[in-house]
Design an enzyme around this catalytic site. Structure first.
Site, mmCIF file in Angstrom:
data_model
loop_
_atom_site.group_PDB
_atom_site.id
_atom_site.type_symbol
_atom_site.label_atom_id
_atom_site.label_comp_id
_atom_site.label_asym_id
_atom_site.label_seq_id
_atom_site.Cartn_x
_atom_site.Cartn_y
_atom_site.Cartn_z
ATOM 1 N N HIS A 240 2.162 -2.135 8.206
ATOM 2 C CA HIS A 240 1.852 -1.851 6.803
ATOM 3 C C HIS A 240 0.779 -2.834 6.331
ATOM 4 O O HIS A 240 0.759 -3.996 6.750
ATOM 5 C CB HIS A 240 3.127 -1.981 5.952
ATOM 6 N N GLY B 30 0.150 1.055 -4.702
ATOM 7 C CA GLY B 30 0.719 0.367 -5.857
ATOM 8 C C GLY B 30 -0.221 0.263 -7.046
ATOM 9 O O GLY B 30 0.049 -0.463 -7.993
ATOM 10 N N SER C 76 0.247 5.510 -3.909
ATOM 11 C CA SER C 76 0.453 6.084 -5.237
ATOM 12 C C SER C 76 0.833 7.564 -5.215
ATOM 13 O O SER C 76 0.414 8.330 -6.090
ATOM 14 C CB SER C 76 -0.779 5.843 -6.127
ATOM 15 N N GLU D 213 -2.962 5.050 4.744
ATOM 16 C CA GLU D 213 -2.742 4.455 3.420
ATOM 17 C C GLU D 213 -3.968 3.632 3.012
ATOM 18 O O GLU D 213 -4.099 2.474 3.415
ATOM 19 C CB GLU D 213 -1.522 3.524 3.459
ATOM 20 N N GLU E 265 0.504 -4.512 3.760
ATOM 21 C CA GLU E 265 1.037 -5.756 3.173
ATOM 22 C C GLU E 265 1.410 -6.742 4.269
ATOM 23 O O GLU E 265 1.292 -7.956 4.088
ATOM 24 C CB GLU E 265 2.233 -5.428 2.260
ATOM 25 N N ASN F 206 9.425 3.809 1.286
ATOM 26 C CA ASN F 206 9.314 2.398 1.670
ATOM 27 C C ASN F 206 9.711 1.567 0.447
ATOM 28 O O ASN F 206 8.940 1.443 -0.492
ATOM 29 C CB ASN F 206 7.854 2.123 2.087
ATOM 30 N N LYS G 72 10.132 -1.522 0.214
ATOM 31 C CA LYS G 72 9.542 -2.878 0.203
ATOM 32 C C LYS G 72 10.631 -3.912 -0.100
ATOM 33 O O LYS G 72 11.786 -3.696 0.272
ATOM 34 C CB LYS G 72 8.364 -2.939 -0.771
HETATM 35 P P1 PGA Z 1 2.907 3.057 -3.380
HETATM 36 O O1 PGA Z 1 3.105 2.350 -1.944
HETATM 37 O O2 PGA Z 1 3.483 4.446 -3.244
HETATM 38 O O3 PGA Z 1 3.680 2.204 -4.330
HETATM 39 O O4 PGA Z 1 1.456 3.077 -3.654
HETATM 40 C C1 PGA Z 1 2.907 3.046 -0.755
HETATM 41 C C2 PGA Z 1 3.147 2.145 0.432
HETATM 42 O O5 PGA Z 1 2.816 0.954 0.361
HETATM 43 O O6 PGA Z 1 3.674 2.592 1.470
#
Ligand code: PGA
Length: 252
Positions: free
Chosen positions: A97, A175, A215, A169, A99, A9, A11
């Site tokens: 997601h 992140g 992560s 997640e 976010e 992803n 983003k």
């Molecule tokens: P990350 O993000 O691997 O940077 O923690 C995962 C995601 O948001 O799908």
């Protein structure tokens, strides 16, 4: 046997030039010969999907989008429809997601509508669920995640369930560099499988793929993905670098 699925992803990252470099490198490293072991998907931003599709011609890496609107067309200024994503050659679309839930106020009902619309137009949804740190500390992770899964699958026909991928997640792990332990992730993911089993059947729950995200990096990928119920990963930050994404894909 469930085929693990590892999706990047990206983003809101990568221009077209950067997409050319990243996909070029991934085609070289993991674009061929791994199909039987793992399904690999990249989810660039909308602006790079067209170029990405051209670059993936002849590669085994598949294309996904990060979001979509729940109508095929119409007066929805600024939105992108499932028909458009299909037209661009997407196989997958990330839905719900955290976010999007946080910054764009997407609700469980909207997630459910998007899942149904994605399926209707031939896209495979990667549906994200997961708890905040506060919810984990309050001890309501299981209740919250079960509820999100039930709502996301509400009204979905049993024949369509195996086209869906769930990504667990935990929001506090996204992140932050602070991944869930393999044990914790396995616990919640097996709970998700139980929820699907109760809603449909054990057979269906054994077929649906459930990823872990938050992560994931080369150093923890193997341990996470060796858990019996974890069928791959949704990778954010580490998918922006071709070497680290390739190492995650080659976790075995
Ligand atoms: P990350 O993000 O691997 O940077 O923690 C995962 C995601 O948001 O799908």
């Amino acid at each position: 046997m469930r085929l693990p699925i590892i999706a990047g992803n990206w983003k809101m990252n990568k221009t077209i030039d950067e997409t050319v470099k990243l996909i070029g490198a991934l085609n070289e490293s993991v674009g061929h010969g791994l199909e039987k072991d793992v399904e690999v998907v990249v989810c660039p931003p909308f602006t790079a999907l067209n170029r990405a599709k051209e670059l993936l011609d002849g590669s085994s890496i598949k294309l996904g989008a990060q979001n979509m609107y729940c109508q095929p067309d119409g007066a929805y200024t600024g939105e992108i429809s499932p028909v458009m994503l299909k037209d661009l050659g997407c196989d997958y679309v990330i839905i719900g997601h955290s976010e999007r839930r946080k910054h764009f106020h997407e609700t469980d009902d909207e997630v459910n509508t998007k899942v149904k619309t994605a399926l209707e137009y031939g896209l495979r949804p990667i549906v994200c669920v997961g708890e905040t740190l506060k919810q984990r500390e309050d001890g309501i992770t299981e209740e919250l995640v079960s509820d999100q899964v039930q709502k996301a699958f509400n009204g979905i026909d049993s024949s369509e369930v195996s086209s869906i991928v769930v990504a667990y997640e935990p929001i506090w792990a996204i992140g932050t560099g602070m991944s869930a332990t393999a044990e914790d992730a396995e616990k919640v993911i097996s709970l998700i499988r139980d929820v699907i089993s109760k809603m449909y059947s054990t057979d269906i729950s054994e077929r649906i793929r459930i990823q872990y995200g938050g992560s994931v990096k080369p150093a923890n990928a193997k341990e996470l993905m060796e858990q019996p119920n974890i069928d791959g990963a949704l990778v954010g930050g580490a998918s922006l670098d071709s070497a680290s994404f390739a190492q995650i894909v080659e976790y075995k």
